[in-house]
Design an enzyme around this catalytic site. Structure first.
Site, mmCIF file in Angstrom:
data_model
loop_
_atom_site.group_PDB
_atom_site.id
_atom_site.type_symbol
_atom_site.label_atom_id
_atom_site.label_comp_id
_atom_site.label_asym_id
_atom_site.label_seq_id
_atom_site.Cartn_x
_atom_site.Cartn_y
_atom_site.Cartn_z
ATOM 1 N N LEU A 32 12.505 5.952 4.200
ATOM 2 C CA LEU A 32 11.127 6.430 4.352
ATOM 3 C C LEU A 32 11.011 7.941 4.232
ATOM 4 C CD1 LEU A 32 10.228 4.116 7.358
ATOM 5 C CD2 LEU A 32 9.815 3.710 4.932
ATOM 6 N N HIS A 36 5.460 7.595 2.650
ATOM 7 C CA HIS A 36 5.309 6.353 3.420
ATOM 8 C C HIS A 36 4.548 6.614 4.721
ATOM 9 C CE1 HIS A 36 9.195 5.289 1.235
ATOM 10 N NE2 HIS A 36 8.376 4.315 0.887
ATOM 11 N N GLN A 60 12.665 -7.026 -8.351
ATOM 12 C CA GLN A 60 11.905 -6.059 -9.133
ATOM 13 C C GLN A 60 12.799 -5.022 -9.820
ATOM 14 O OE1 GLN A 60 9.725 -4.744 -5.447
ATOM 15 N NE2 GLN A 60 9.822 -2.741 -6.388
ATOM 16 N N GLY A 146 0.451 3.267 -2.300
ATOM 17 C CA GLY A 146 0.333 4.655 -2.739
ATOM 18 C C GLY A 146 -0.140 4.753 -4.183
ATOM 19 N N GLN A 152 1.316 -0.443 -10.081
ATOM 20 C CA GLN A 152 1.619 -1.440 -9.045
ATOM 21 C C GLN A 152 0.382 -1.724 -8.191
ATOM 22 O OE1 GLN A 152 5.270 -1.435 -6.472
ATOM 23 N NE2 GLN A 152 3.984 -0.319 -5.062
ATOM 24 N N VAL A 175 1.646 11.980 -2.006
ATOM 25 C CA VAL A 175 2.047 13.136 -1.197
ATOM 26 C C VAL A 175 3.061 13.946 -2.014
ATOM 27 C CG1 VAL A 175 3.185 13.850 0.944
ATOM 28 C CG2 VAL A 175 1.627 11.892 0.945
ATOM 29 N N ARG A 186 13.806 8.236 -4.319
ATOM 30 C CA ARG A 186 14.827 8.531 -5.329
ATOM 31 C C ARG A 186 15.109 10.026 -5.467
ATOM 32 N NH1 ARG A 186 12.245 3.809 -7.971
ATOM 33 N NH2 ARG A 186 13.849 2.228 -8.304
HETATM 34 O O1 PAF Z 1 6.407 0.381 -3.730
HETATM 35 C C1 PAF Z 1 7.391 -0.200 -3.224
HETATM 36 O O2 PAF Z 1 8.151 0.370 -2.432
HETATM 37 C C2 PAF Z 1 7.687 -1.640 -3.612
HETATM 38 O O3 PAF Z 1 7.399 -1.870 -4.959
HETATM 39 C C3 PAF Z 1 6.992 -2.680 -2.720
HETATM 40 C C4 PAF Z 1 5.487 -2.595 -2.823
HETATM 41 C C5 PAF Z 1 7.420 -2.465 -1.281
HETATM 42 C C6 PAF Z 1 7.412 -4.081 -3.142
HETATM 43 O O4 PAF Z 1 8.788 -4.261 -3.042
#
Ligand code: PAF
Length: 285
Positions: A32, A36, A60, A146, A152, A175, A186
């Protein structure tokens, strides 16, 4: 803060809680950062109970992507969430989320033509699938996403609307660090030089936005200018720079309505994404 580690226990608890109180949910993959935390604050301001999930979702990530090296630090995350007054941390096991024989996926059509959907096959399907599962487990009244992951967020809104889920999807602004770099889990992988170079991303987005606002309507010209700025940094390798309709995310050639300028760029092995909305001057009059 309660830490719930099984799907069953989370479902039982949220079914009980949602009778009396509004549940706000922030799904995360952990490690985090202040981005977040701002989503959590937004959820807190809109609901009585705040649930945060931490689950690095293998579905994913593509086979050559960074699932195994994705940064993780559960104890630190737990401490941060406690300090932020989060009510429930949902931290499921991979086997509980995807037991042997798992075979159901959520496909939201039309998201594979542009942006990350076009470059990361299966990524959007993985995100939609895990979010649908998390929504069914946490049963929130609202969920916060976000704007940094703009595609997404639009995908989740589409999925929720198409499948009649009774969940409000709230978008929260990106942010940034002092030099404009969007905060991301990352970023930890960047070397000092890469970190310095990465500040060019936001600068190029601001430059592109300015061009749009000044009346430039040719996306090729805008992309060319942004490309040149980014390629001026030795450690940068562009994955894509695109200009898309901010509502339907379709490619735009001539700008005559609000657009999203979006990019993905590698610095060394680390792929960063960012975006900005630009509204042409004539749109406002
Ligand atoms: O944005 C993310 O961190 C991820 O894509 C999520 C929404 C938690 C789904 O795994």
């Amino acid at each position: 803060m309660k830490v719930i580690t099984t799907v069953k226990n989370m479902q039982i608890l949220s079914c009980e809680l949602r009778k009396e109180e509004k549940i706000g949910f922030v799904p995360t993959m952990g490690f985090l950062h202040k981005g977040h935390l701002s989503l959590i604050d937004r959820a807190r301001s809109l609901s009585e109970i705040v649930v945060v999930s931490i689950f690095v979702n293998p579905k994913q990530f593509g086979p050559s992507e960074d699932y195994l090296t994705y940064p993780r630090d559960f104890e630190r995350d737990k401490r941060l969430l406690k300090e932020r007054d989060v009510d429930i941390l949902f931290y499921p096991d991979i086997k509980d989320m995807y037991p042997t024989g798992y075979s159901t996926y959520v496909e939201v059509e039309g998201f594979d033509a542009t942006l990350c959907g076009a470059r990361r096959p299966g990524h959007m399907r993985g995100v939609a699938t895990v979010c649908m599962k998390l929504f069914n487990i946490v049963r929130p009244h609202l969920a916060v996403f976000g704007e940094k992951d703009y595609q997404q967020a639009i995908l989740i809104k589409r999925m929720v609307s198409d499948t009649n889920l009774d969940i409000e999807i709230v978008l929260s602004p990106t942010v940034r660090e002092g030099d404009g770099l969007a905060v991301s889990s990352r970023n930890i992988h960047l070397t000092d030089k890469e970190r310095k170079d990465a500040a060019v991303l936001y600068k190029s987005l601001l430059f592109g936005k300015n061009l749009v606002e000044e009346g430039e309507d040719n996306t090729d010209k805008i992309i060319k200018t942004m490309r040149k700025m980014i390629e001026g940094k030795r450690t940068a390798r562009i994955d894509y720079i695109e200009v898309v309709d901010s509502k339907n995310l379709k490619l735009v050639k001539t700008i005559n309505k609000p657009v999203l300028l979006a990019l993905a760029v590698y610095f060394g092995r680390t792929r960063l994404i960012d975006n900005i909305i630009a509204v042409p001057a004539r749109w406002n009059v």
